[in-house]
Design an enzyme around this catalytic site. Sequence first.
Site, mmCIF file in Angstrom:
data_model
loop_
_atom_site.group_PDB
_atom_site.id
_atom_site.type_symbol
_atom_site.label_atom_id
_atom_site.label_comp_id
_atom_site.label_asym_id
_atom_site.label_seq_id
_atom_site.Cartn_x
_atom_site.Cartn_y
_atom_site.Cartn_z
ATOM 1 N N LEU A 183 0.862 -1.173 0.000
ATOM 2 C CA LEU A 183 0.000 0.000 0.000
ATOM 3 C C LEU A 183 0.900 1.225 0.000
ATOM 4 O O LEU A 183 1.965 1.224 0.622
ATOM 5 C CB LEU A 183 -0.903 0.029 1.245
ATOM 6 C CG LEU A 183 -1.995 -1.048 1.348
ATOM 7 C CD1 LEU A 183 -2.738 -0.906 2.671
ATOM 8 C CD2 LEU A 183 -2.959 -0.978 0.180
ATOM 9 N N ASP A 184 0.460 2.278 -0.694
ATOM 10 C CA ASP A 184 1.207 3.529 -0.666
ATOM 11 C C ASP A 184 1.354 4.020 0.767
ATOM 12 O O ASP A 184 0.535 3.709 1.641
ATOM 13 C CB ASP A 184 0.482 4.606 -1.477
ATOM 14 C CG ASP A 184 0.419 4.292 -2.958
ATOM 15 O OD1 ASP A 184 1.240 3.479 -3.418
ATOM 16 O OD2 ASP A 184 -0.451 4.859 -3.640
ATOM 17 N N ARG A 185 2.361 4.824 1.005
ATOM 18 C CA ARG A 185 2.646 5.330 2.345
ATOM 19 C C ARG A 185 1.424 5.999 2.986
ATOM 20 O O ARG A 185 1.155 5.824 4.167
ATOM 21 C CB ARG A 185 3.810 6.331 2.289
ATOM 22 C CG ARG A 185 4.204 6.914 3.634
ATOM 23 C CD ARG A 185 5.371 7.876 3.496
ATOM 24 N NE ARG A 185 5.745 8.411 4.799
ATOM 25 C CZ ARG A 185 5.180 9.492 5.354
ATOM 26 N NH1 ARG A 185 4.235 10.145 4.690
ATOM 27 N NH2 ARG A 185 5.567 9.913 6.540
#
Length: 307
Positions: free
Chosen positions: A141-143
């Site tokens: 997942l993106d940050r």
Amino acid sequence: MLQTNRKGKWFEAIVPNEWEGFNLEDVFRKIWEAPKKLTYTFRIENKVLLNSNTPNWNMPLVHGDKIMISLFEETSGEAPPTFYDVPILYEDDHLIVFNKPAFMSTHPNNIEVDKDTLLNAAIYHLQAKGESRNIRHVHRLDRDTTGAILFAKHPLAGAILDRMLELRKIKRTYIAIVNGLLPSKKGIIHEPIGRDRHHATKRRVSLTGQDAITHYQVLKEDKKQKLTYVKCWLETGRTHQIRVHFSHIGHPLAGDLLYGGGAFFNRQALHAAKLEFVHPLTGEKIICHAPFIDNPQIFKGIDVYQL
């Protein structure tokens, strides 16, 4: 569902009726679809027993046979442990699903420098339980994206889950808030995604990019702020896929400054709300719902348990 037990470092699986006539090689390579190299490692290092004996890998199995696999040996994690109180949605001997908070990377880019990632927290969690494993993420997942993310605790589970992800057998459902009111209540965005040659971390729709398919359904509209809450699910898992696709059709995610979404929130409004898959080693159906954990809350009036 497969009948299994844990006995120390050994994983025991009882051969079901449907496996009768298969051999051990078939179980690893055809049923579990484990990589050839990993299967060879288990075989050459004598990490598999059949009815407590060194097996003939080509001998047909019989219903009730006991397959023993050395899966739970202690190994050192690849990153230093760091304590973070990250909610856990599901955990057993083979895998773990976290509810990732915002502003936390999935894994370090530099192990010596980045010590505040979800991988660091996962290693700490396992060590606190007395488990020393080389745990790793199955997807990312993106940050700034929150929600359900899957980790494998040992290489066999990881390899099977990797293959399941490739075959689209792991379903991930997201909730997003996008700018504007969508003209259709549901739809499919099928556009290839590639790198943006003008920006190191950005992606864009590109004819030479990788195939990418996003399904969406409108959940509700905020006509006052001109925002739309949508449910999304992916057939592919490209970097920034949902963000790129909605930006491409003129409805970037609210709060997503990189893709033109405007500063509605302190991050892009994207949450991995539901994760569904069949357990790689037991055959059990696993469904994880990830409650919203933003404070203050971003997604209002949405029940993730009804998705």
